[in-house]
Structure formats: structure tokens, C-alpha cells
Scaffold this active site. Structure first.
Site, PDB file in Angstrom:
ATOM      1  N   SER B 147     -95.013 -28.266 139.008  1.00 47.23           N
ATOM      2  CA  SER B 147     -95.979 -27.868 137.989  1.00 47.23           C
ATOM      3  C   SER B 147     -95.786 -28.722 136.727  1.00 47.23           C
ATOM      4  O   SER B 147     -95.763 -29.957 136.833  1.00 47.23           O
ATOM      5  CB  SER B 147     -95.816 -26.375 137.703  1.00 47.23           C
ATOM      6  OG  SER B 147     -96.927 -25.893 137.021  1.00 47.23           O
ATOM      7  N   ASP B 312    -102.882 -23.833 146.696  1.00 45.46           N
ATOM      8  CA  ASP B 312    -102.732 -24.046 145.250  1.00 45.46           C
ATOM      9  C   ASP B 312    -104.049 -24.572 144.686  1.00 45.46           C
ATOM     10  O   ASP B 312    -104.410 -25.716 144.908  1.00 45.46           O
ATOM     11  CB  ASP B 312    -101.593 -25.043 144.993  1.00 45.46           C
ATOM     12  CG  ASP B 312    -101.336 -25.297 143.511  1.00 45.46           C
ATOM     13  OD1 ASP B 312    -102.081 -24.759 142.660  1.00 45.46           O
ATOM     14  OD2 ASP B 312    -100.382 -26.031 143.212  1.00 45.46           O
ATOM     15  N   HIS B 345    -100.192 -21.547 143.752  1.00 44.88           N
ATOM     16  CA  HIS B 345     -99.370 -22.476 142.973  1.00 44.88           C
ATOM     17  C   HIS B 345     -97.894 -22.061 142.969  1.00 44.88           C
ATOM     18  O   HIS B 345     -96.995 -22.910 143.001  1.00 44.88           O
ATOM     19  CB  HIS B 345     -99.917 -22.522 141.546  1.00 44.88           C
ATOM     20  CG  HIS B 345     -99.166 -23.435 140.643  1.00 44.88           C
ATOM     21  ND1 HIS B 345     -99.074 -24.792 140.868  1.00 44.88           N
ATOM     22  CD2 HIS B 345     -98.450 -23.197 139.519  1.00 44.88           C
ATOM     23  CE1 HIS B 345     -98.347 -25.340 139.906  1.00 44.88           C
ATOM     24  NE2 HIS B 345     -97.958 -24.399 139.080  1.00 44.88           N
TER      25      HIS B 345
END
Lengths: 196, 367
Positions: B147, B312, B345
Site C-alpha cells: 500500500s 483489491d 486491499h
């Protein structure tokens, strides 16, 4: 390591220390062998995520992707050798893949099952049905091999694309075949370059 | 019993110039290390944390008493293993866990910076980490992150091409999309609409909790997938047999989100949230190169492993492919795999044996 017979032939054709792109590299068996025995700088493209994970876990640089779509993004002349082993017949656009290979690399090495082999011809003649053989084990509706060709077909396509055939090895199983090639070889390995 | 994660501070008394041109008079970095730097100083792995993470990637977080945020990836027998690697993780610039940020004291006023803190970028975070790496005398290293941590890892390779040997960038992007920015703006507006925010000047020990909580709730939805939410909660009701015809948390998913929001306010500072989300929104690796991402990576010598997850939608596979195409065009050694996961995610923080296998193999070949 035990390599498929066409991969053994291909491995022998790759020069030591070459920059190699293996298109449809599977779990990276050939790249790993080439790295160990020829010290190549190898990269791979592979459709299956599980295969990519296995190849990366071997320390290989492999990108999950679709050769039909992704080869266009590779810059020209980045590799010495581009390898397409037993995969051409599964491509949507084999001609474009071959053209991209000789653009990306100085040399393209291509292996494919020969649909002109006598067993295939005989099976079609005798049964009137699409042949199912050891090299082509799936039935017609389930096969990933959507663009099968014979050795003669391939030579025609290469000529049509203006490619030069630098070398060719014809196999029946693990044995090399030296005459009546399009009848007796169940696999062929071609080394191609851009025509001059 | 895993060890308590160490909570170190590095004080750098010299001024620190930011991408914006603003200057911080000094820099404090909160960090943790695990394992031992080898004699050749060649086994360093920098782990970069995501938006709301901190330096306690492994062991037990000394503040919460809970496991560090990535003990599935970092620790004994894990792909990033203190037995082999010298693992470094630092709280990002602008954070609220020991590194200089809006909660730090502004020497000019004697009070917390609050909104007087200069706006920071991902590059500023990376530059601050580099100061820490310099402090250890480490020349080259591997950088790993998911991320926002993945953004830092990618930016390391662009900012310090000669120092980065390997990059693992998981569930990330080379730029923030309009949708990414939009979700962050919802969160920031929720914080700033809370009267307790007070223009960022809320007294120490207080928080605009209602606003920060809503920001976290909105963001948390983006970390999950629709299928994941449906599987976990469906339309199930919370401790009741029928809807209440009111605005209580009738549904389990509401109760869950409220809990996520509230517990977040106990561990994270609202102003830090504003500054770090801003830094992510500003992130666009290709921008200084006329939009050509391949040019950003032109000088890199690093090997890259890029990983995305099927469900995601915050940083979808297409963004990872964009990175991979650019790295290929730059001639970099790149591996890429899209892993199957229903968890959206957040998948990179959860139990993902395939992710561990990929990172382990990649690092074994790189570090």
C-alpha cells in the site's frame, strides 16, 4: 533436472551469458536450467499465477501476463534470445507473437507440436475426428491449442513474415528426426532471425 | 513468547528540507530494528508501513501489547527473518508514533505544530528514512512495503537508484487515482467538519474523534471487498432479531465499522491522518518525467517484485501492471504476480501463503 525434450534442445541452442526472455515460461524450469548451466540473464512471462509464484520463489524474474497482449510493451532489442516453447499454438495471434519476438530479441527460438505427424494424419483419416495424442491430449473443445500447424505451415508463416530460419531441430519423442520431417517429427524447434 | 518490539529514536539536529521547499528545523525518527547488520552491511531490509501503520512491524507493539502489524511476513522463520536480515522499520514523516509530525512540538512556538506543520510528500518520507539508513552506515538495501509502504519502496528505487538492490511493492500504485484522492478527501472533510478539530489546534490529549472515526470508516470500506463484506456480515443484524426502525447499528456491518472507527481514534492522530493522506494524493512517480513512468525507473539497478490481489479495488491489478510495463520498458528485472484473494486491499496484511512464498523466493535471490 529433467527437462522436456524440446526444452533440452532449446537449452543447447541458447548461447552462454545471453539475455533471455522465456515466453510462457511455466514454473521456470527452463530459465532455472539456463541460469545454472549457461549463466543467462533470464526473464519470463507466464499466464498462470501459480506458475509465476513458483518461478519467483526460485528467484527468477517472471511477470504474470499474456504474451498476446503484453509483448507489444517490451522495448525493441532488449534481449539476445526470445523463447516460445510449446506455446505458439495457444496464441490468439501467432504471427504477431513471432513478429514481436524478433523485434524484442535478436533471435527467436520456437518449439511447437507438429500437426503433420503421421499419427495425427492417420487418426484424422481413420476416425474422422480431431486427433488426441500424447502431445495433444485434450479434446478439440477443451484444448488451449487453438492454432495448430504443421512444420510446413510454420515454414510458410516464417517466410511470409520475412523471417530467416537459422537452424531447425526435428524431434520424435527425445530422438532427432533427419528425413521425412513433416511426417515423422512430432515436435520441431526453430531458430529464427529477422530477415535481412 | 515474541519479544517486545524496540522503540528507538534518532534525533537529527540539522535542518531537513522538504520537497515543498519548507524546512523542518530538526528531525526525530521513531524506528525499530530486528536482527543484526552483517559485517559487509549487506543484509538490510527496510520495511515501509502503510497509512496508519507504525514502526512496530514485528514482535509485540510496546504501546498496544498486540503483535506488530506484519508478523506474518517479518519474524523468525518468515520471509523477512531477523536471523538473516537486519530489518529496519521507521514511523513515516508526519506520523504520530515517534517521528516528527503535526503532534511534534514546533520549536518556534513551543506548542504542537498542528496545521502549522508543512505539507509533506512520499519523497520526504523516503528522504527521512534515508537519513536513518545513513545513520547505520548502510550503503545498499532491499525495500519492502504494501500500500503506501509500496509507494515508498518504489520511490526509494527512483530517488536512490544506486542504493536499492531489491524492491518488493505489494498492493500499491505509482500514483493516486482520482478515486483514491476522492476517498481521502471524504476522510479529510469528515475530520475538518468536526468542531473538535478546531482548525487543527485541538488540545493535546483530545481528538476530533467523531470526524476521525468517520474518516476511518470510509477508508476501511475501501480496504475490503464487496464479496468479503458479504461473506463476513451479509445483511445479518447485530444482537437483535428485527430491525429497530431507528438509526442504531442494526446491521453487523454497521457495528463493525463503528468499532473500527472508534478504536482507530485511540491510536491515531487526526492531523497526522490529514498530512499523510495528502502525501499519498500528491504521489505520482511519473509526474517529474513528463508522465513517462519508464523514465522514472531509467537509472535503477534494483530487482523488483510487484504483487497485486484479485479483489483489491483500491490499488487494482491494472496499476501494478502499469508499474511492470514501465519497469520492463526501463529494462529492469521485474517479477509480477496477481494473487487470488477475496479479502480486497487488506489481503497483503492477512495470512497469504502465496505472498510469503513469492517474497521469500525473491529475497533469497536478492539479499
Amino acid at each position: 533436472m529433467i527437462l522436456r525434450s524440446d526444452l533440452k534442445v532449446i537449452a543447447d541452442l541458447v548461447p552462454a551469458g545471453a539475455r533471455v526472455l522465456d515466453i510462457g515460461c511455466g514454473d521456470g524450469a527452463l530459465l532455472a536450467e539456463l541460469r545454472a548451466t549457461k549463466g543467462v540473464d533470464g526473464r519470463g512471462i507466464e499466464l498462470s499465477g501459480a506458475n509465476v509464484a513458483a518461478a519467483v520463489a526460485r528467484g527468477l524474474a517472471v511477470v504474470q501476463g499474456d504474451a498476446d497482449a503484453d509483448l507489444a510493451d517490451y522495448p525493441g532489442g532488449g534481449f539476445d534470445v526470445a523463447i516460445l516453447s510449446d506455446t505458439l499454438q495457444a496464441m490468439r495471434d501467432p504471427a504477431a507473437v513471432l513478429a514481436n519476438m524478433v523485434r524484442i530479441a535478436r533471435q527467436a527460438i520456437v518449439s511447437f507440436p507438429n500437426f503433420g505427424h503421421w499419427r495425427v494424419r492417420l487418426a484424422l483419416l481413420a476416425t474422422g475426428r480431431m486427433p488426441v495424442t500424447a502431445a495433444l491430449p485434450a479434446p478439440w473443445h477443451a484444448t488451449p491449442n487453438i492454432h495448430l500447424c504443421t512444420i510446413a505451415d510454420f515454414a510458410d508463416l516464417a517466410a511470409g513474415l520475412g523471417l530467416t530460419i537459422e537452424a531447425a531441430v526435428y524431434l520424435c519423442g527425445a530422438r532427432e528426426v533427419r528425413f521425412a520431417l513433416n511426417w515423422r517429427a512430432d515436435q520441431a524447434v526453430f531458430v529464427l532471425t529477422r530477415g535481412t | 513468547m515474541p519479544d517486545i518490539s524496540p522503540d528507538y529514536r534518532l534525533h537529527l539536529p540539522q535542518p531537513f528540507t522538504l520537497a515543498s521547499g519548507a524546512v523542518l528545523p530538526a528531525l526525530e525518527i521513531g524506528y525499530a530494528t530486528y536482527g543484526t547488520l552483517d559485517a559487509a552491511r549487506s543484509n538490510a531490509v527496510l520495511v515501509c508501513h502503510a497509512l496508519t501503520g507504525n514502526q512496530h512491524v514485528a514482535g509485540v507493539d510496546p504501546r498496544t501489547g498486540k503483535p506488530g502489524w506484519w508478523t506474518r511476513m517479518v519474524g523468525p522463520g518468515k520471509p523477512i527473518d531477523p536471523a538473516r536480515h537486519f530489518v529496519v522499520c521507521a514511523n513515516v514523516l508526519g506520523g504520530c508514533s515517534g517521528t516528527t509530525g503535526p503532534t511534534s512540538r514546533d520549536p518556534a512556538t513551543g506548542a504542537a505544530y498542528g496545521m502549522g506543520f508543512p505539507v509533506i510528500t512520499i519523497r520526504d518520507m523516503v528522504t527521512a528514512q534515508a537519513a536513518l539508513i545513513d545513520h547505520f552506515g548502510i550503503d545498499t538495501l532491499a525495500v519492502v512495503g504494501g500500500s503506501m509502504g509500496g509507494m515508498q519502496a518504489l520511490d526509494w528505487a527512483v530517488a536512490f537508484p544506486e542504493r536499492v538492490r531489491a524492491v518488493v511493492a505489494i498492493a500499491t500504485a505509482a500514483r493516486h487515482s482520482a478515486q483514491n484522492i476522492a476517498f481521502h478527501e471524504v476522510g479529510r472533510q469528515a475530520i475538518m467538519a468536526d468542531p473538535a478539530w478546531a482548525g487543527g489546534a485541538y488540545p493535546p490529549g483530545t481528538q476530533p474523534s467523531a470526524g476521525l472515526s468517520v474518516a476511518r470508516m470510509a477508508a476501511h470500506i475501501t480496504y475490503l471487498s464487496e464479496a468479503g463484506l458479504t461473506e463476513k456480515f451479509g445483511r445479518r443484524l447485530q444482537d437483535r432479531d428485527a430491525v429497530s426502525f431507528g438509526f442504531d447499528a442494526d446491521f453487523q456491518v454497521e457495528s463493525y465499522l463503528r468499532h473500527q472507527g472508534l478504536s482507530f481514534t485511540e491510536r491515531f492522530d487526526a492531523n497526522s491522518y490529514l498530512y499523510i493522506t495528502r502525501a499519498m494524493d500528491y504521489f505520482d512517480l511519473a509526474a517529474p518525467f513528463d508522465g513517462r513512468l519508464a523514465a522514472a525507473f531509467a537509472g535503477t539497478r534494483a530487482r523488483f517484485a510487484v504483487v497485486s490481489f484479485t479483489s483489491d479495488w483500491l490499488y487494482p491489478t491494472a496499476e501494478s501492471r502499469r508499474i511492470v510495463h514501465a519497469l520492463n520498458a526501463a529494462g529492469a528485472a521485474v517479477s509480477f504476480v496477481e494473487l487470488d484473494s477475496p479479502f480486497g486491499h487488506d489481503a497483503f496484511l492477512l495470512d497469504a501463503p502465496n505472498l510469503n512464498r513469492v517474497v521469500d523466493g525473491f529475497l533469497q535471490a536478492s539479499v
